[in-house]
Write a protein that holds these residues in place. Structure first.
Motif, mmCIF file in Angstrom:
data_model
loop_
_atom_site.group_PDB
_atom_site.id
_atom_site.type_symbol
_atom_site.label_atom_id
_atom_site.label_comp_id
_atom_site.label_asym_id
_atom_site.label_seq_id
_atom_site.Cartn_x
_atom_site.Cartn_y
_atom_site.Cartn_z
ATOM 1 N N SER A 162 0.848 -1.189 0.000
ATOM 2 C CA SER A 162 0.000 0.000 0.000
ATOM 3 C C SER A 162 0.884 1.239 0.000
ATOM 4 C CB SER A 162 -0.928 0.014 1.214
ATOM 5 O OG SER A 162 -0.167 0.033 2.413
ATOM 6 N N ILE A 163 0.273 2.365 -0.324
ATOM 7 C CA ILE A 163 0.985 3.639 -0.283
ATOM 8 C C ILE A 163 0.871 4.219 1.123
ATOM 9 C CG2 ILE A 163 1.149 5.967 -1.232
ATOM 10 C CD1 ILE A 163 -0.057 4.937 -3.803
ATOM 11 N N VAL A 164 1.980 4.636 1.684
ATOM 12 C CA VAL A 164 2.004 5.175 3.051
ATOM 13 C C VAL A 164 1.262 6.511 3.082
ATOM 14 C CG1 VAL A 164 3.491 6.051 4.891
ATOM 15 C CG2 VAL A 164 4.162 4.007 3.596
ATOM 16 N N SER A 165 0.321 6.614 4.009
ATOM 17 C CA SER A 165 -0.453 7.848 4.165
ATOM 18 C C SER A 165 0.149 8.693 5.275
ATOM 19 C CB SER A 165 -1.906 7.512 4.496
ATOM 20 O OG SER A 165 -1.999 6.990 5.814
ATOM 21 N N SER A 166 -0.491 9.809 5.572
ATOM 22 C CA SER A 166 0.021 10.717 6.597
ATOM 23 C C SER A 166 -0.316 10.275 8.008
ATOM 24 C CB SER A 166 -0.525 12.132 6.369
ATOM 25 O OG SER A 166 -1.937 12.123 6.398
ATOM 26 N N SER A 167 -0.992 9.142 8.156
ATOM 27 C CA SER A 167 -1.275 8.607 9.487
ATOM 28 C C SER A 167 -0.347 7.414 9.751
ATOM 29 C CB SER A 167 -2.747 8.179 9.596
ATOM 30 O OG SER A 167 -3.029 7.143 8.674
ATOM 31 N N GLY A 168 -0.216 7.039 10.988
ATOM 32 C CA GLY A 168 0.608 5.894 11.328
ATOM 33 C C GLY A 168 1.988 6.269 11.824
ATOM 34 N N ARG A 169 2.690 5.267 12.342
ATOM 35 C CA ARG A 169 3.969 5.486 12.999
ATOM 36 C C ARG A 169 5.060 5.920 12.028
ATOM 37 N NH1 ARG A 169 5.235 0.419 16.743
ATOM 38 N NH2 ARG A 169 7.042 1.769 17.200
ATOM 39 N N LEU A 170 5.028 5.390 10.814
ATOM 40 C CA LEU A 170 6.078 5.737 9.862
ATOM 41 C C LEU A 170 5.979 7.215 9.471
ATOM 42 C CD1 LEU A 170 8.480 4.663 8.299
ATOM 43 C CD2 LEU A 170 6.933 4.038 6.434
ATOM 44 N N ALA A 171 4.755 7.684 9.227
ATOM 45 C CA ALA A 171 4.573 9.097 8.889
ATOM 46 C C ALA A 171 4.964 9.988 10.061
ATOM 47 C CB ALA A 171 3.124 9.354 8.483
ATOM 48 N N ALA A 172 4.610 9.579 11.289
ATOM 49 C CA ALA A 172 4.986 10.369 12.468
ATOM 50 C C ALA A 172 6.500 10.427 12.616
ATOM 51 C CB ALA A 172 4.351 9.770 13.718
ATOM 52 N N ALA A 173 7.186 9.314 12.314
ATOM 53 C CA ALA A 173 8.647 9.304 12.372
ATOM 54 C C ALA A 173 9.236 10.250 11.333
ATOM 55 C CB ALA A 173 9.169 7.887 12.149
ATOM 56 N N PHE A 174 8.637 10.292 10.144
ATOM 57 C CA PHE A 174 9.107 11.209 9.106
ATOM 58 C C PHE A 174 8.901 12.658 9.545
ATOM 59 C CE2 PHE A 174 9.944 7.775 6.408
ATOM 60 C CZ PHE A 174 10.487 8.213 5.214
ATOM 61 N N ALA A 175 7.772 12.933 10.204
ATOM 62 C CA ALA A 175 7.524 14.291 10.693
ATOM 63 C C ALA A 175 8.636 14.722 11.636
ATOM 64 C CB ALA A 175 6.172 14.363 11.394
ATOM 65 N N GLY A 176 9.018 13.833 12.565
ATOM 66 C CA GLY A 176 10.078 14.157 13.508
ATOM 67 C C GLY A 176 11.436 14.260 12.858
ATOM 68 N N GLY A 177 11.756 13.330 11.955
ATOM 69 C CA GLY A 177 13.058 13.331 11.303
ATOM 70 C C GLY A 177 13.273 14.547 10.415
ATOM 71 N N PHE A 178 12.247 14.919 9.658
ATOM 72 C CA PHE A 178 12.366 16.085 8.794
ATOM 73 C C PHE A 178 12.346 17.369 9.613
ATOM 74 C CE2 PHE A 178 11.958 13.066 5.535
ATOM 75 C CZ PHE A 178 12.207 13.666 4.314
ATOM 76 N N GLN A 179 11.598 17.362 10.700
ATOM 77 C CA GLN A 179 11.602 18.509 11.605
ATOM 78 C C GLN A 179 13.010 18.764 12.152
ATOM 79 O OE1 GLN A 179 8.627 18.531 14.835
ATOM 80 N NE2 GLN A 179 10.322 18.754 16.260
ATOM 81 N N ASP A 180 13.715 17.706 12.515
ATOM 82 C CA ASP A 180 15.076 17.843 13.044
ATOM 83 C C ASP A 180 16.044 18.417 12.017
ATOM 84 O OD1 ASP A 180 14.405 16.915 15.525
ATOM 85 O OD2 ASP A 180 15.081 14.856 15.186
ATOM 86 N N ARG A 181 15.728 18.277 10.740
ATOM 87 C CA ARG A 181 16.574 18.848 9.695
ATOM 88 C C ARG A 181 16.045 20.168 9.166
ATOM 89 N NH1 ARG A 181 20.597 15.585 7.480
ATOM 90 N NH2 ARG A 181 21.105 17.472 6.326
ATOM 91 N N GLY A 182 14.893 20.627 9.689
ATOM 92 C CA GLY A 182 14.324 21.877 9.217
ATOM 93 C C GLY A 182 13.840 21.806 7.784
ATOM 94 N N VAL A 183 13.343 20.636 7.383
ATOM 95 C CA VAL A 183 12.900 20.423 6.005
ATOM 96 C C VAL A 183 11.392 20.168 6.001
ATOM 97 C CG1 VAL A 183 13.158 19.025 3.924
ATOM 98 C CG2 VAL A 183 15.145 19.450 5.378
ATOM 99 N N PRO A 184 10.593 20.994 5.333
ATOM 100 C CA PRO A 184 9.150 20.750 5.269
ATOM 101 C C PRO A 184 8.833 19.466 4.510
ATOM 102 C CG PRO A 184 9.685 22.995 4.582
ATOM 103 C CD PRO A 184 10.976 22.244 4.651
ATOM 104 N N VAL A 185 7.907 18.679 5.033
ATOM 105 C CA VAL A 185 7.559 17.404 4.411
ATOM 106 C C VAL A 185 6.053 17.305 4.255
ATOM 107 C CG1 VAL A 185 7.448 16.156 6.606
ATOM 108 C CG2 VAL A 185 7.918 14.898 4.495
ATOM 109 N N LEU A 186 5.618 16.635 3.203
ATOM 110 C CA LEU A 186 4.201 16.512 2.886
ATOM 111 C C LEU A 186 3.917 15.109 2.367
ATOM 112 C CD1 LEU A 186 1.383 17.786 2.179
ATOM 113 C CD2 LEU A 186 2.382 18.384 -0.039
ATOM 114 N N PHE A 187 2.854 14.492 2.856
ATOM 115 C CA PHE A 187 2.381 13.227 2.314
ATOM 116 C C PHE A 187 1.187 13.503 1.406
ATOM 117 C CE2 PHE A 187 4.582 9.599 4.208
ATOM 118 C CZ PHE A 187 5.368 10.239 5.150
ATOM 119 N N PRO A 188 0.969 12.671 0.382
ATOM 120 C CA PRO A 188 -0.141 12.916 -0.558
ATOM 121 C C PRO A 188 -1.507 12.707 0.100
ATOM 122 C CG PRO A 188 0.880 10.792 -1.001
ATOM 123 C CD PRO A 188 1.750 11.468 0.017
ATOM 124 N N LEU A 189 -2.529 13.267 -0.538
ATOM 125 C CA LEU A 189 -3.889 13.134 -0.027
ATOM 126 C C LEU A 189 -4.414 11.711 -0.151
ATOM 127 C CD1 LEU A 189 -5.429 16.370 -1.602
ATOM 128 C CD2 LEU A 189 -4.756 16.023 0.781
#
Length: 381
Positions: A162-189
């Motif tokens: 499946s395609i990873v959505s903006s919910s779930g642990r993996l997306a939350a980890a990406f939010a934190g990881g990209f936040q630590d680098r100061g890089v805006p991140v977006l998951f598709p609708l």
């Protein structure tokens, strides 16, 4: 010698940190941001907050490890502001990390949310001191206006892909990881429109043309794609970054947890985008002339001055003359003129004008001078 920024917008008129996001909140933020991009029609820069602030987890707050905590916070800030993990190997930076108190403005301890009540050391650093440190080390600075990266990931969890959505642990980890680098991140609708142009099989097969086509509605010039296989709490696979029309840059994922995958992805994106956008003061292009149309009142004049003042690429601005609704400015810039042009294109408050501007009473620019940059002001925010 430290580089001083000086914006002189003359007599017409005087002119925190990221929060952690996860779960429903992160999904709502992604949805709102995606809708904003769809309305805008193409990607705009996001003004990243908290580049010069950092919280690091600690085991206690009795002050015994205060110097170490402060150094770790400074470490993270330098990576965010430069966009590159490699800055930490620079001898000037290594020395500064031994004296973090020279760069801090304020600090303290706080408790995090949740039943665990994780303790954090929070520090706010002096922006000018950090920028001067990076310049003295011969390193580039990536400004706060940064373009978003859209993430398309196919995940095989053992029962299907499946395609990873903006919910779930993996997306939350990406939010934190990209936040630590100061890089805006977006998951598709992942709505009906997305489903009509892309599938998990397309992502798994690495069909970059399909991914680029699906990303067009979001307008992002930076696209992170990949395929991951989950085994328990570990992931294997590969990630690829598509930046503009260039070749994909690929890294392998080998048995990492969600946070490790996110850190790997954020490092790939941060390093690539900072290579393109970060401004190196040692590569200054010198003086440029900028003609700006549509400065119709004092509010527009003040807004233009405020906008130019916050651009990292511009070291100094002075007004040469004003005629009608056109302002002629002289810029002293760091980095290349091309970088300045691309920085202006991110926010589109100034749009290029192909035709010459002849509103000023003075003769045309002499042939001995470089041709002026001609733009039209389209935002008075």
């Amino acid at each position: 010698m430290p580089v001083q920024r000086h914006v002189c917008f003359q007599p017409l008129m005087n002119s925190s940190a990221f929060f952690s996001v996860s779960g429903v909140l992160f999904r709502l933020l992604c949805l709102a941001f995606a809708l904003l991009l769809l309305v805008a029609g193409s990607a705009r820069a996001v003004e990243v907050q908290g580049l010069y602030s950092q919280a690091v987890p600690v085991t206690d707050e009795d002050g015994r490890e205060q110097d170490s905590d402060m150094s770790r916070a400074l470490d993270r800030v330098l990576v965010k502001v430069s966009g590159r993990q490699e800055v930490l190997s620079n001898p000037v930076i290594q020395k500064a990390l031994q004296e973090p108190e020279n760069y801090v403005q304020q600090f303290g301890y706080r408790s995090g949310p949740g039943p665990e009540r994780q303790q954090y050391f929070q520090a706010d650093f002096n922006e000018e001191a950090i920028d001067d440190l990076l310049r003295s080390a011969g390193l580039a600075i990536w400004g706060a206006n940064r373009s978003p990266t859209i993430v398309w990931l196919a995940l095989d969890n053992g029962s299907g892909r499946s395609i990873v959505s903006s919910s779930g642990r993996l997306a939350a980890a990406f939010a934190g990881g990209f936040q630590d680098r100061g890089v805006p991140v977006l998951f598709p609708l992942l709505d009906v429109d997305d489903a009509s142009v892309i599938t998990a099989a397309d992502l798994w097969g690495g069909f970059s043309d399909v991914v680029r086509n699906a990303s067009r509605r979001y307008g992002a010039e930076s696209i992170l794609t990949g395929r991951l296989t989950r085994n328990g709490e570990r992931f294997t696979g590969r990630l690829s970054l598509l930046f503009r029309d260039g070749e994909a840059t690929t890294v392998e994922v080998d048995g990492l947890d969600a946070a490790g995958v996110a850190a790997l992805a954020a490092n790939l994106v941060g390093s690539t985008l900072s290579d393109h956008y970060a401004i190196d003061a040692s590569q200054s292009s010198g003086d440029l002339v900028l003609l700006v149309e549509n400065i119709v009142n004092l509010e527009a004049y003040a807004a233009l001055g405020s906008y130019l003042e916050q651009l990292t690429a511009i070291r100094a601005v002075s007004v040469r003359k004003v005629g009608g609704s056109t302002v002629e400015l002289e810029l002293v810039i760091d980095g290349s003129q091309k970088q300045l042009v691309e920085t202006l294109a991110l926010e589109r408050k100034l749009v290029p004008v192909a035709r010459p501007v002849n509103n000023l009473s003075e003769p045309a620019v002499p042939l001995s001078e470089p041709a002026p940059m001609v733009y039209r002001w389209v935002s008075q925010r």
